[in-house]
Enzyme design. Structure first.
Site, PDB file in Angstrom:
ATOM      1  N   ARG A  51       0.822  -1.218   0.000  1.00 12.05           N
ATOM      2  CA  ARG A  51       0.000   0.000   0.000  1.00 12.05           C
ATOM      3  C   ARG A  51       0.856   1.268   0.000  1.00 12.05           C
ATOM      4  O   ARG A  51       0.459   2.284  -0.570  1.00 12.05           O
ATOM      5  CB  ARG A  51      -0.939   0.001   1.204  1.00 12.05           C
ATOM      6  CG  ARG A  51      -2.061  -0.968   1.006  1.00 12.05           C
ATOM      7  CD  ARG A  51      -2.998  -0.995   2.175  1.00 12.05           C
ATOM      8  NE  ARG A  51      -4.188  -1.758   1.836  1.00 12.05           N
ATOM      9  CZ  ARG A  51      -5.040  -2.233   2.712  1.00 12.05           C
ATOM     10  NH1 ARG A  51      -4.858  -2.024   3.995  1.00 12.05           N
ATOM     11  NH2 ARG A  51      -6.088  -2.909   2.325  1.00 12.05           N
ATOM     12  N   LYS A 212     -22.237 -15.629   0.984  1.00  7.55           N
ATOM     13  CA  LYS A 212     -23.658 -15.359   1.259  1.00  7.55           C
ATOM     14  C   LYS A 212     -24.353 -14.469   0.235  1.00  7.55           C
ATOM     15  O   LYS A 212     -23.810 -13.456  -0.181  1.00  7.55           O
ATOM     16  CB  LYS A 212     -23.766 -14.678   2.621  1.00  7.55           C
ATOM     17  CG  LYS A 212     -23.278 -15.538   3.749  1.00  7.55           C
ATOM     18  CD  LYS A 212     -23.607 -14.867   5.079  1.00  7.55           C
ATOM     19  CE  LYS A 212     -22.593 -15.234   6.120  1.00  7.55           C
ATOM     20  NZ  LYS A 212     -21.803 -14.103   6.583  1.00  7.55           N
ATOM     21  N   GLY A 369     -10.296  -8.174  -1.926  1.00 10.03           N
ATOM     22  CA  GLY A 369     -10.517  -9.329  -1.067  1.00 10.03           C
ATOM     23  C   GLY A 369     -10.034 -10.640  -1.657  1.00 10.03           C
ATOM     24  O   GLY A 369      -8.971 -10.710  -2.265  1.00 10.03           O
ATOM     25  N   GLY A 392     -14.359  -3.420   0.451  1.00 12.01           N
ATOM     26  CA  GLY A 392     -15.657  -2.824   0.769  1.00 12.01           C
ATOM     27  C   GLY A 392     -16.014  -1.707  -0.197  1.00 12.01           C
ATOM     28  O   GLY A 392     -17.150  -1.606  -0.663  1.00 12.01           O
TER      29      GLY A 392
HETATM   30  P1  AMP Z   1     -17.145 -13.739   0.981  1.00 10.58           P
HETATM   31  O1  AMP Z   1     -16.518 -13.338   2.268  1.00 10.58           O
HETATM   32  O2  AMP Z   1     -18.610 -13.560   0.902  1.00 10.58           O
HETATM   33  O3  AMP Z   1     -16.412 -13.168  -0.237  1.00 10.58           O
HETATM   34  O4  AMP Z   1     -16.972 -15.309   0.876  1.00 10.58           O
HETATM   35  C1  AMP Z   1     -15.734 -15.914   0.852  1.00 10.58           C
HETATM   36  C2  AMP Z   1     -15.836 -17.221   1.518  1.00 10.58           C
HETATM   37  O5  AMP Z   1     -16.861 -17.984   0.905  1.00 10.58           O
HETATM   38  C3  AMP Z   1     -14.573 -18.022   1.415  1.00 10.58           C
HETATM   39  O6  AMP Z   1     -14.023 -18.144   2.691  1.00 10.58           O
HETATM   40  C4  AMP Z   1     -15.042 -19.359   0.847  1.00 10.58           C
HETATM   41  O7  AMP Z   1     -14.470 -20.448   1.521  1.00 10.58           O
HETATM   42  C5  AMP Z   1     -16.533 -19.332   1.101  1.00 10.58           C
HETATM   43  N1  AMP Z   1     -17.278 -20.184   0.161  1.00 10.58           N
HETATM   44  C6  AMP Z   1     -17.244 -20.156  -1.158  1.00 10.58           C
HETATM   45  N2  AMP Z   1     -18.004 -21.109  -1.686  1.00 10.58           N
HETATM   46  C7  AMP Z   1     -18.552 -21.792  -0.666  1.00 10.58           C
HETATM   47  C8  AMP Z   1     -19.422 -22.890  -0.565  1.00 10.58           C
HETATM   48  N3  AMP Z   1     -19.898 -23.503  -1.646  1.00 10.58           N
HETATM   49  N4  AMP Z   1     -19.776 -23.307   0.659  1.00 10.58           N
HETATM   50  C9  AMP Z   1     -19.308 -22.702   1.753  1.00 10.58           C
HETATM   51  N5  AMP Z   1     -18.476 -21.636   1.728  1.00 10.58           N
HETATM   52  C10 AMP Z   1     -18.097 -21.188   0.524  1.00 10.58           C
END
Ligand code: AMP
Length: 412
Positions: A51, A212, A369, A392
């Site tokens: 950074r 999610k 991320g 974010g």
């Molecule tokens: P996010 O923080 O929403 O970007 O999600 C990232 C996280 O989603 C990572 O730690 C992944 O391990 C998890 N992830 C991705 N696909 C799946 C899945 N099919 N089931 C459970 N966790 C998942």
């Protein structure tokens, strides 16, 4: 100068057509520059200076143009209290090395030491203010604190995209008191992402993943008004599959968002947007624990997930389908992994998407991320048009929100 965040369906040109450091006369002027020096540290030592290095072009331009540069940043979350653990001391030392000149760290933010050092600056010299979050008024965007901060300088430059979605004193409030423009980092972020959203080369494909649905509601909604193809993978895809009436076994599922998924599928149809969901999926008995533990997997069609199994990555056919969409696009935006990429057995889907972006002729944009880290770890980063520096902030950008740290800057 407005700094309110208003959700906007369509990006006004002003959202990405901002004055930059090259549009103003800086010689002999004291310029307050908000950087993102929130670097990872271990026992007081910087473990990645990325950074700081990324901020150098803006700082060097200002120095060479004869500005008197006053840098500021936050570090960690000291919660408005002075805490040496979160001092910018190591940053000042690293900056001094990288710039080949002494960058003094002030003992305070807007106190006597900062005022004296700012007043004593000569053309081309640089100082760094101590962590702006040592004062609780920073995160409250307190007008008095903003005014005091502004009083150190005659011009304001924001170059901290990672905090541009926060309306804090040093990221937005200060622009009420000083002429405000962006540095090279923000210019690049809004130039590329703003153009992609406001006037994309088509076909425009967005690929969303991650755990999610709930985290991406507004992103999906907004992107459906802009893209030609929306691809959904990762954990969030299973709620969409469930909304289509598929059995998804023990895969990630958000019962409260099934209606939303249905609405989005309908919206896609109405708008003529192609919505691609996984056609096959990598399944296992259980979520690996620890996350990188060996795991037995099989690949099944998305509508044939057994009741006691969970989907943890996109399958091989889906990888080819998604990669093909990315390769034939003219603009691709990607945010979020396609599976549990922390586990090598479940990382193939994410790798396939990263590779497809790297091989695509399209303008490719990766939101911060996990997906950015995946591109970097795989060595694809230099073949991606733009990897956003703000997780974010880039998500809020994709949501169509006006970022306060950008909205406050002068239009061209
Ligand atoms: P996010 O923080 O929403 O970007 O999600 C990232 C996280 O989603 C990572 O730690 C992944 O391990 C998890 N992830 C991705 N696909 C799946 C899945 N099919 N089931 C459970 N966790 C998942």
């Amino acid at each position: 100068m407005k700094k309110n965040r208003n959700a906007k369906e369509n990006y006004p040109m002003s959202m990405y057509n901002k004055k930059t450091i090259e549009d103003i006369e800086v010689k002999g002027k004291r310029v307050l520059v908000r950087c993102d020096f929130n670097v990872p540290q271990k026992e007081g030592k910087i473990t990645s200076d990325k950074r700081i290095v990324e901020a150098l072009p803006t700082i060097k331009y200002l120095m060479n143009a004869g500005a008197r540069v006053i840098l500021c940043s936050h570090m960690g979350k000291p919660k408005g209290e002075i805490n040496p653990k979160y001092s910018l001391c190591a940053v000042a030392a690293r900056l001094s090395e990288l710039l080949g000149t002494n960058v003094a760290l002030t003992a305070d933010i807007i106190g006597e030491d900062a005022k004296a050092k700012a007043a004593a600056l000569k053309d081309g010299e640089v100082i760094l203010l101590e962590n702006v979050r040592f004062d609780k008024r920073e995160e409250k965007n307190d007008p008095e604190f903003s005014r005091e901060l502004a009083s150190l300088a005659e011009l304001y430059v924001n170059d901290a995209f990672g905090t541009a979605h926060r309306a804090h004193a040093s990221t937005a409030g200060v622009a009420d008191y000083l002429p405000a423009v962006c540095g090279y980092l923000i210019q690049k972020e809004i130039g590329i992402m703003g153009k992609a959203l406001a006037d994309p080369a088509r076909p425009f494909v967005a690929i969303l993943g991650g755990a999610k649905v709930a985290d991406k509601l507004k992103v999906i909604d907004n992107l459906l008004t802009k893209v030609d193809t929306l691809i959904i993978g990762g954990g969030m895809a299973y709620t969409f599959l469930a909304a289509k009436g598929y059995s998804i076994g023990t895969s990630l599922f958000d019962a409260e968002k099934v209606d939303y998924c249905r609405d989005m599928m309908k919206k896609a149809e109405e708008k003529g947007v192609k919505l691609l969901l996984p056609v096959d999926t990598v399944i296992a008995k259980a979520f690996p624990d620890p996350i990188d533990a060996p795991v037995d997997v099989q690949i099944v069609p998305s509508n044939a997930i057994p009741a006691d199994m969970m989907g943890l990555d996109i399958g091989t056919e889906t990888r080819a389908l998604f990669a093909d969409a990315a390769k034939t696009a003219k603009t691709v935006v990607w945010n979020g992994p396609m599976g549990v990429f922390e586990n090598p057995t479940l990382a193939e889907g994410t790798i396939a998407v990263a590779r497809a972006l790297a091989e695509s002729e399209a303008t490719t944009i990766v939101g911060g991320g996990d997906s950015a880290a995946a591109c970097e770890q795989l060595g694809f980063a230099d073949r991606i048009t733009h990897i956003s520096t703000g997780g974010g902030a880039s998500l809020e950008f994709l949501e169509g929100l006006e970022l306060p740290g950008i909205a406050c800057l002068q239009d061209k």
